[in-house]
Design a protein around this motif. Structure first.
Motif, PDB file in Angstrom:
ATOM      1  N   VAL A  56       0.860  -1.192   0.000  1.00  0.00           N
ATOM      2  CA  VAL A  56       0.000   0.000   0.000  1.00  0.00           C
ATOM      3  C   VAL A  56       0.891   1.235   0.000  1.00  0.00           C
ATOM      4  O   VAL A  56       1.749   1.398   0.868  1.00  0.00           O
ATOM      5  CB  VAL A  56      -0.932   0.026   1.224  1.00  0.00           C
ATOM      6  N   LEU A 115      -1.769  -0.884  -4.119  1.00  0.00           N
ATOM      7  CA  LEU A 115      -2.952  -0.252  -3.545  1.00  0.00           C
ATOM      8  C   LEU A 115      -2.576   1.129  -3.021  1.00  0.00           C
ATOM      9  O   LEU A 115      -1.400   1.425  -2.796  1.00  0.00           O
ATOM     10  CB  LEU A 115      -3.518  -1.087  -2.390  1.00  0.00           C
ATOM     11  N   PHE A 117      -4.610   4.784  -0.778  1.00  0.00           N
ATOM     12  CA  PHE A 117      -5.805   5.477  -0.281  1.00  0.00           C
ATOM     13  C   PHE A 117      -5.745   6.916  -0.763  1.00  0.00           C
ATOM     14  O   PHE A 117      -4.973   7.734  -0.263  1.00  0.00           O
ATOM     15  CB  PHE A 117      -5.861   5.411   1.247  1.00  0.00           C
ATOM     16  N   ASP A 139      -9.934   5.915 -11.027  1.00  0.00           N
ATOM     17  CA  ASP A 139      -9.629   4.992  -9.933  1.00  0.00           C
ATOM     18  C   ASP A 139      -8.251   4.344 -10.017  1.00  0.00           C
ATOM     19  O   ASP A 139      -7.494   4.357  -9.057  1.00  0.00           O
ATOM     20  CB  ASP A 139     -10.695   3.895  -9.858  1.00  0.00           C
ATOM     21  N   LEU A 183     -10.790  -7.461  -0.660  1.00  0.00           N
ATOM     22  CA  LEU A 183     -10.823  -6.324  -1.565  1.00  0.00           C
ATOM     23  C   LEU A 183     -12.003  -6.360  -2.528  1.00  0.00           C
ATOM     24  O   LEU A 183     -11.885  -5.986  -3.693  1.00  0.00           O
ATOM     25  CB  LEU A 183      -9.511  -6.243  -2.364  1.00  0.00           C
ATOM     26  N   ARG A 213     -13.577  -2.890   0.474  1.00  0.00           N
ATOM     27  CA  ARG A 213     -12.814  -1.675   0.188  1.00  0.00           C
ATOM     28  C   ARG A 213     -13.410  -0.463   0.915  1.00  0.00           C
ATOM     29  O   ARG A 213     -12.693   0.373   1.462  1.00  0.00           O
ATOM     30  CB  ARG A 213     -12.795  -1.407  -1.319  1.00  0.00           C
ATOM     31  N   ILE A 244     -12.598  -0.805   4.666  1.00  0.00           N
ATOM     32  CA  ILE A 244     -11.183  -0.521   4.936  1.00  0.00           C
ATOM     33  C   ILE A 244     -10.914   0.971   4.808  1.00  0.00           C
ATOM     34  O   ILE A 244     -10.267   1.579   5.668  1.00  0.00           O
ATOM     35  CB  ILE A 244     -10.281  -1.318   3.976  1.00  0.00           C
ATOM     36  N   SER A 245     -11.417   1.584   3.748  1.00  0.00           N
ATOM     37  CA  SER A 245     -11.191   3.016   3.522  1.00  0.00           C
ATOM     38  C   SER A 245     -11.773   3.842   4.648  1.00  0.00           C
ATOM     39  O   SER A 245     -11.160   4.810   5.120  1.00  0.00           O
ATOM     40  CB  SER A 245     -11.801   3.438   2.185  1.00  0.00           C
ATOM     41  N   GLN A 260     -10.599   6.909  -0.997  1.00  0.00           N
ATOM     42  CA  GLN A 260     -10.883   5.919  -2.038  1.00  0.00           C
ATOM     43  C   GLN A 260      -9.732   4.928  -2.120  1.00  0.00           C
ATOM     44  O   GLN A 260      -8.605   5.317  -2.403  1.00  0.00           O
ATOM     45  CB  GLN A 260     -11.066   6.620  -3.391  1.00  0.00           C
ATOM     46  N   MET A 261     -10.009   3.660  -1.836  1.00  0.00           N
ATOM     47  CA  MET A 261      -8.978   2.647  -2.048  1.00  0.00           C
ATOM     48  C   MET A 261      -8.860   2.391  -3.540  1.00  0.00           C
ATOM     49  O   MET A 261      -9.836   2.000  -4.194  1.00  0.00           O
ATOM     50  CB  MET A 261      -9.296   1.346  -1.327  1.00  0.00           C
TER      51      MET A 261
END
Length: 265
Positions: free
Chosen positions: A12, A37, A39, A48, A94, A99, A102-103, A128-129
């Protein structure tokens, strides 16, 4: 002869690394599983899965407290777990709902930190992941680069900042080597090196950012690394480590591999 002594990848962007015994170098000059990945702020305006600059993400450069988080990513099951001091903050798959959860958890945690880029900026939420968890995409350079430094260079920087235990994780390199003089790697720009069976073109020394000021254990900005690099070593810009791309096909590199300058014994 210089040898690889440590290897890291960062699933990440802007979060803590995985320490690896071996890494797969892709033909396009990236590390498999590295920066797959991120954020990103809701108002970035970037599609995205498109690349964007680090300042569009929650990352160490703007959120030093991220250094305290422990990240575990299952690259096969595409499942992410993030914990703090042994307590799980969030763990999920995911898929779309995972998502979002997690975000939201990361956004809530970041808002509680004293130094963060979200307080006073509601337009940046929800985070936004981005990324598919497989494609290496979110390096600092859009073309993708692999970073390398030597422990000898780290030692002279440690002496300059007055911290003999300076943690190399501040510099977020993929490859760490030993067995040469301090700063030798900075003289390799424009040259080719080989690690194991993989050849690389050395592009340039890496200019550093505020991520280097964050203590990897405490998550606090405790050392003026950028200023020290310029003042102690007469640098016009704060540089440490070098950026490389593959020269030819990729392959696997591992701890213990020898590094040679191509064209030299």
């Amino acid at each position: 002869m210089p040898r690889v002594v440590a290897l890291y990848r960062y699933p990440v962007k802007g979060f803590t690394p995985e320490r690896c015994d071996a890494l797969t170098v892709l033909d396009e000059g990236r590390i498999a599983g590295d920066r797959v990945l991120g954020f990103r702020f809701a108002n970035s305006g970037v599609p995205d899965n498109a690349w964007s600059k680090k300042y569009e993400f929650v990352a160490l450069v703007n959120t030093p407290g991220l250094a305290r988080l422990n990240l575990r990513f299952d690259h096969k099951a595409l499942r992410l777990c993030i914990s703090l001091d042994g307590a799980v903050l969030v763990e999920d798959a995911l898929d779309d709902n995972g998502r979002k959860r997690i975000s939201a958890a990361i956004g809530n945690h970041v808002l509680k930190l004293a130094d963060n880029p979200l307080s006073g900026h509601p337009e940046r939420l929800p985070l936004q992941m981005v990324g598919d968890g497989v494609t290496s995409r979110y390096q600092d350079n859009e073309s993708g680069q692999i970073s390398l430094h030597s422990r000898e260079s780290l030692a002279v920087v440690a002496a300059a900042v007055g911290d003999p235990g300076l943690d190399e994780l501040r510099f977020r390199s993929n490859i760490v080597i030993e067995g040469l003089d301090a700063w030798d790697e900075h003289n390799w720009a424009g040259r080719k090196v080989r690690i194991g069976r993989v050849a690389f073109d050395v592009v340039k020394p890496k200019v550093r950012c505020l991520a280097t000021h964050a203590n990897p254990q405490t998550g606090e900005r405790d050392l003026q690394v950028m200023t020290t690099l310029m003042s102690a070593f007469a640098q016009k810009q704060p540089t440490f480590a070098v950026a490389m791309v593959t020269s030819g096909p990729g392959g696997q590199i591992q701890v213990g591999d020898k590094l040679t300058l191509v064209g030299e014994g």
